[in-house]
Design a protein around this motif. Structure first.
Motif, PDB file in Angstrom:
ATOM      1  N   GLU A 618       0.825  -1.214   0.000  1.00 46.19           N
ATOM      2  CA  GLU A 618       0.000   0.000   0.000  1.00 46.19           C
ATOM      3  C   GLU A 618       0.857   1.261   0.000  1.00 46.19           C
ATOM      4  O   GLU A 618       0.462   2.289  -0.560  1.00 46.19           O
ATOM      5  CB  GLU A 618      -0.928  -0.003   1.218  1.00 46.19           C
ATOM      6  N   LYS A 620       3.479   1.773  -1.649  1.00 44.29           N
ATOM      7  CA  LYS A 620       3.873   2.076  -3.015  1.00 44.29           C
ATOM      8  C   LYS A 620       2.822   2.899  -3.739  1.00 44.29           C
ATOM      9  O   LYS A 620       3.125   3.610  -4.701  1.00 44.29           O
ATOM     10  CB  LYS A 620       4.141   0.774  -3.774  1.00 44.29           C
ATOM     11  N   LYS A 621       1.575   2.821  -3.258  1.00 46.38           N
ATOM     12  CA  LYS A 621       0.478   3.565  -3.894  1.00 46.38           C
ATOM     13  C   LYS A 621       0.350   4.975  -3.340  1.00 46.38           C
ATOM     14  O   LYS A 621      -0.256   5.839  -3.955  1.00 46.38           O
ATOM     15  CB  LYS A 621      -0.839   2.821  -3.679  1.00 46.38           C
ATOM     16  N   GLY A 622       0.916   5.190  -2.149  1.00 47.11           N
ATOM     17  CA  GLY A 622       0.796   6.493  -1.525  1.00 47.11           C
ATOM     18  C   GLY A 622       0.977   6.388  -0.031  1.00 47.11           C
ATOM     19  O   GLY A 622       1.131   5.291   0.523  1.00 47.11           O
ATOM     20  N   ASN A 687      -8.341  -5.010   2.174  1.00 47.16           N
ATOM     21  CA  ASN A 687      -8.574  -4.116   1.037  1.00 47.16           C
ATOM     22  C   ASN A 687     -10.047  -4.122   0.643  1.00 47.16           C
ATOM     23  O   ASN A 687     -10.437  -4.589  -0.432  1.00 47.16           O
ATOM     24  CB  ASN A 687      -7.693  -4.518  -0.144  1.00 47.16           C
TER      25      ASN A 687
END
Length: 719
Positions: A618, A620-622, A687
Motif C-alpha cells: 500500500e 507504493k500507492k501512496g 482491502n
C-alpha cells in the motif's frame, strides 16, 4: 584393499610448523586423489621433528573407468559451431548422438593405475607445499622447509617408483639420530614401519609424545614432592622437538625466586623450553625446572640437568639485572620517553594516547563504580612499562611488569591491578577483569583504539585486521556484558573521539542523503535515518566512521552470541531499534529467542510479516493512513474490533514492561496478540471496496506493526 604409506624424511622441521604441515599434507593428497575418482577407508597423517608421514588404508589399485556425456550445439547449428565442438571432444560427426535436436558426445576414459597417480601426486605436493618458510639446497629446484634426505613410498607393500630432484623413492627410513641402531630400516607396511621406529626410539604420533612427556614429568616431580606447572602451549612445542622425549628434573638457584614468577616462567619457557615446577605445600614456584631431552642419558640426566641449570642461571641473571635497573628508573622517566614513540602517524605518540586513555577512563569510571582519580592514575601508568628494560627483553610481560612496578612505587592494589590487567581480555579464552578500576582502564584502552582507527578509516577488511580491532571490540563487549556495565556506545564513542586533538571525528547530520558511507550500515539503523533520533531520543548527528563503528560492534556481538547458540538475525532485529546498551540488547535477544521458540511467537511472526507485506504494497500507492483506529462502526466485524482493543492493551503492557526492562513480560504481552491477529486475517478483508473500512484496517495493521516494533524489528527475523 591395498595401503599407501608415504614418509618425507628431512632435517629438523620447526615444531611450530609440524601440525600445520600434517594438515596440509592430508588436504593436498586427498584433494588430488579425490579429483581422480579414488576413495578410501581411512587417511591419517603424522608430523614429527624429522618426518611427515601419511597412511591411507583401503585404496583401490586403479581409478575407475569414466564415461562423461558432454552437451554440444543443436543439430541445426551453423557448421562452425559443430566444427568447434568436434575439435574440443576429438570426435567425428558420426560419433555424436542426437537427442531432442541437440548433439551429445560421450567421452570414455580408462582408469589409471593408482601407483602412477600417487607418483604424480607426491611430486606435485612436494613442489607446491605451502611452508611458511622454505629453502632450496643443492642444484635442484625443489623447495622444502629443510633439506629432504629420503622419500619412503609403498603401495600394497611395493615401492612406488619415482624420483624428485635426485631423491629416489624407496622403502627405507631411519630411526632416532642418537639412540637408534644407526642402520637404515627397511619396512613393508605401516604396522612394520611404526614398530621399527619405536624399537629405534621414535614415537611417530605427537599424542604419544605428549603422553610420554606428561607421565614421566609428573612422575619425576612426584618423586621429590613437587608438582608440574601445566602449560599446554609449551607441551605442544616440546613434543615437536624430540622424537623420544625424556623429561629431566633440574635444580636452579633459589635466589632467583625473588624475581616475579612470571619472569621466571617466561625465561624458562621462551628461551629454554623448560617447564616450571611448584611445591604444593608453599606459594609460588619451586627452585626447580623440568627440561625435555631428546636422549636417554646413561647417568639418569644429571649432566644434562646441570648444564641446563647453568644456562638458565645466565638467563635469570639477565632478568634480575633488568628487574633491579627498572626499579632505579621508574614511571616518570618512562612516561617522558613515551612522547618519542609513535603510536600511529595519524594518531600521535604513545604519550598522547595515554592522555586520551586517562581522560576517557575518568569519564567511564562512574559508570562502572570506580574511583575516577584512581582510574585516571592507573591509565597514566598503563603504558610506561613498555619502555622498561624487562618488557623490552620480554614483550609478553607488558602490563604484568607495570603492575609490579606500580606496587613497588607505593600505588594502591586497585591501581596496580588495573595496570597489570588493562590489556585483558586478549582473546575468547582470556579472563575478564571485574575490579572496577581495571574495567574502567581496560574499556578506555580498547575504546580509544577502536575510535581512533575507525576515525582514520583503518577498519578491518576481510581476513586482514593488522591493528587487532576485532579482538578489541570483543574485549569491550565481554567487559560490558560480564560486568553488566550500562554503557551507551554512541556516547562513549563521542567522548573518546573528542578527547584528543589528533582524532578528528566530526558529527554530520544524517538526513538519509549522506552517501554510500552511511548507506553501507543504514539497514541496521533504520530508526536513526527515519526519525533522526536514536533509542534514547538523542539526535543522530554522526560521522560515517561512528556509524561504521557501531555496526562493527553489532557484528562482533552477533559473532559472540552465535557462538553461544543465538541466531544472528535476532541481534540485527534488536540493533535496528537504535539501542546501543549492550547489556539491554543481549537481554532483549534472549527474551526474543525464547518467545520465537513458542507457537505463539512463531505464528505472530508470520502474522507480522503478512501485515508488513500488505502495508508495504500500500505504501507504493501512496502515504499510509494515520490516526486513531475507529471501533463500533456499522457492520464492523467483531474480529476487527477485538484486534483493535487487543493492540491497545498490548501497547500499554509492552510500554510498561520496556520501562522496567522486563523483556519477558513484553513478549508475554505480544503473545496475547497472536489469536486476535490470526482471527483478523481469517475473517476480515483488509482491502475492502469501502474506502473508510480499508483505511481503518490499514491503520490497525500499522498499529500492530508499531507495537511489535517497540520490542524488535521483526522484519529482520528470518522465518
Amino acid at each position: 584393499m591395498p595401503q599407501l604409506l608415504l614418509e618425507i624424511f628431512s632435517e629438523e622441521i620447526p615444531a611450530r610448523m609440524q601440525q600445520g604441515a600434517a594438515r596440509d599434507l592430508e588436504r593436498m593428497v586427498s584433494d588430488r586423489l579425490k579429483a581422480a575418482g579414488l576413495t578410501w577407508e581411512a587417511l591419517t597423517t603424522y608430523a614429527g621433528p624429522r618426518r611427515l608421514t601419511l597412511v591411507i588404508d583401503g585404496l583401490p589399485t586403479a581409478t575407475p573407468d569414466r564415461e562423461e556425456q558432454v552437451k554440444g550445439p543443436r543439430a541445426s547449428a551453423p557448421e562452425q559451431a559443430l566444427e568447434g565442438f568436434l575439435r574440443k571432444t576429438g570426435l567425428t560427426r558420426d560419433q555424436l548422438s542426437e537427442r531432442d535436436g541437440v548433439l551429445f558426445a560421450v567421452l570414455s576414459s580408462k582408469g589409471r593405475a593408482t601407483t602412477d597417480l600417487v607418483a604424480e601426486t607426491v611430486d606435485q605436493v612436494a613442489r607446491t607445499f605451502p611452508w611458511p618458510k622454505s629453502m632450496r639446497w643443492g642444484s635442484g629446484t625443489l623447495r622444502w622447509v629443510r633439506p629432504i634426505k629420503r622419500i619412503l613410498c609403498l603401495f600394497d607393500g611395493k615401492v612406488v617408483p619415482f624420483e624428485i630432484d635426485g631423491i629416489q623413492s624407496d622403502a627405507i627410513t631411519e630411526g632416532h639420530r642418537f639412540l637408534g641402531s644407526g642402520e637404515l630400516l627397511r619396512v613393508s607396511d605401516f604396522v612394520d614401519y611404526r614398530t621399527q621406529l619405536e624399537k629405534n626410539f621414535v614415537l611417530l604420533d605427537v599424542a604419544d609424545r605428549k603422553l610420554r612427556i606428561l607421565e614421566q614429568a609428573k612422575a619425576a616431580c612426584a618423586a621429590r614432592g613437587l608438582v608440574l606447572v601445566d602449560d599446554d602451549g609449551l607441551l605442544d612445542e616440546v613434543a615437536g622437538l624430540a622424537e623420544w622425549p625424556t623429561p629431566i628434573l633440574g635444580d636452579m638457584d633459589p635466589q632467583f625466586l625473588a624475581l616475579p614468577p612470571e619472569v621466571v616462567r617466561l625465561s624458562m619457557k621462551v628461551h629454554q623450553k623448560y617447564f616450571a615446577v611448584r611445591d604444593p605445600s608453599k606459594d609460588g614456584l619451586a627452585p626447580n625446572f623440568l627440561v625435555v631431552a631428546n636422549v636417554e642419558a646413561t647417568d639418569g640426566g644429571k649432566a644434562l640437568a646441570a648444564g641446563n641449570s647453568r644456562v638458565l642461571s645466565a638467563r635469570l641473571n639477565d632478568a634480575r639485572f633488568f628487574w633491579d635497573e627498572d626499579q632505579k628508573v621508574g614511571f616518570d622517566a618512562w612516561n617522558a620517553k613515551l612522547s618519542g614513540v609513535t603510536f600511529h602517524a595519524k594518531l600521535g605518540t604513545l604519550a598522547e594516547r595515554v592522555e586520551r586513555i586517562a581522560a576517557l577512563a575518568r569519564e567511564i569510571a562512574p559508570l562502572v563504580g570506580a574511583d575516577a582519580d584512581e582510574a585516571e592514575t592507573a591509565a597514566r601508568l598503563s603504558k610506561a612499562d613498555l619502555l622498561s628494560g624487562m618488557v623490552s627483553e620480554f614483550p609478553e610481560l607488558q602490563g604484568i611488569m607495570g603492575g609490579y612496578y606500580a606496587r613497588l612505587a607505593g600505588h594502591s592494589d586497585a591501581i596496580a591491578d588495573a595496570v597489570r590487567d588493562h590489556y585483558k581480555p586478549q582473546g575468547p579464552a582470556d579472563t575478564v577483569p571485574t575490579a572496577p578500576v581495571t574495567v574502567a582502564v581496560a574499556l578506555a584502552d580498547k575504546l580509544d583504539t577502536l575510535v581512533g582507527f575507525f576515525a582514520i578509516d583503518e577498519k578491518p577488511t576481510g581476513s586482514k585486521d593488522p591493528f587487532a580491532l576485532r579482538r578489541a571490540a570483543l574485549g569491550v563487549i565481554r567487559l560490558v556484558l560480564e560486568n553488566e556495565v550500562r554503557l551507551k556506545l554512541f556516547d562513549v564513542a563521542r567522548i573518546a573521539a573528542h578527547i584528543g586533538a589528533k582524532i578528528e571525528f566530526p558529527l554530520i547530520p544524517y538526513d538519509g542523503t549522506n552517501g554510500p558511507e552511511f548507506e553501507a550500515n543504514a539497514a541496521a539503523y533504520r530508526a536513526f535515518s527515519e526519525a533522526g533520533r536514536d533509542y534514547y531520543g538523542r539526535e543522530t548527528a554522526l560521522n560515517p566512521g561512528a556509524i561504521a563503528l557501531i555496526a562493527f560492534f553489532a557484528d562482533r556481538l552477533t559473532v559472540l552470541l552465535r557462538d553461544q547458540g543465538q541466531r544472528h538475525d535476532l541481534v540485527a532485529a534488536v540493533f535496528a531499534l537504535g539501542d546501543d546498551d549492550l547489556v539491554r540488547i543481549v537481554r532483549r535477544v534472549e527474551a526474543l529467542a525464547a518467545f520465537l521458540a513458542t507457537d505463539d511467537g512463531a505464528n505472530l511472526l508470520a502474522g507480522y510479516k503478512r501485515a508488513s507485506n500488505i502495508l508495504r504494497a500500500e505504501e507504493k500507492k501512496g502515504p499510509l493512513p494515520t490516526g486513531m483506529v475507529q471501533t463500533g462502526l456499522p457492520n464492523q466485524p467483531e474480529a476487527e474490533t477485538t484486534l483493535a482493543f487487543a493492540v491497545g492493551a498490548a501497547r500499554t503492557a509492552v510500554e510498561a514492561a520496556l520501562e522496567t526492562e522486563d523483556f519477558a513480560a513484553a513478549m508475554t504481552a505480544l503473545a496475547r496478540l497472536r489469536a486476535p491477529v490470526d482471527r483478523f486475517f481469517d475473517e476480515v478483508l483488509v482491502n475492502s471496496d469501502v474506502p473508510a473500512e480499508r483505511e481503518n484496517r490499514l491503520k490497525l495493521l500499522g498499529q500492530v506493526r508499531d507495537v511489535m516494533g517497540q520490542v524488535a524489528d521483526f522484519g529482520q527475523i528470518a522465518g
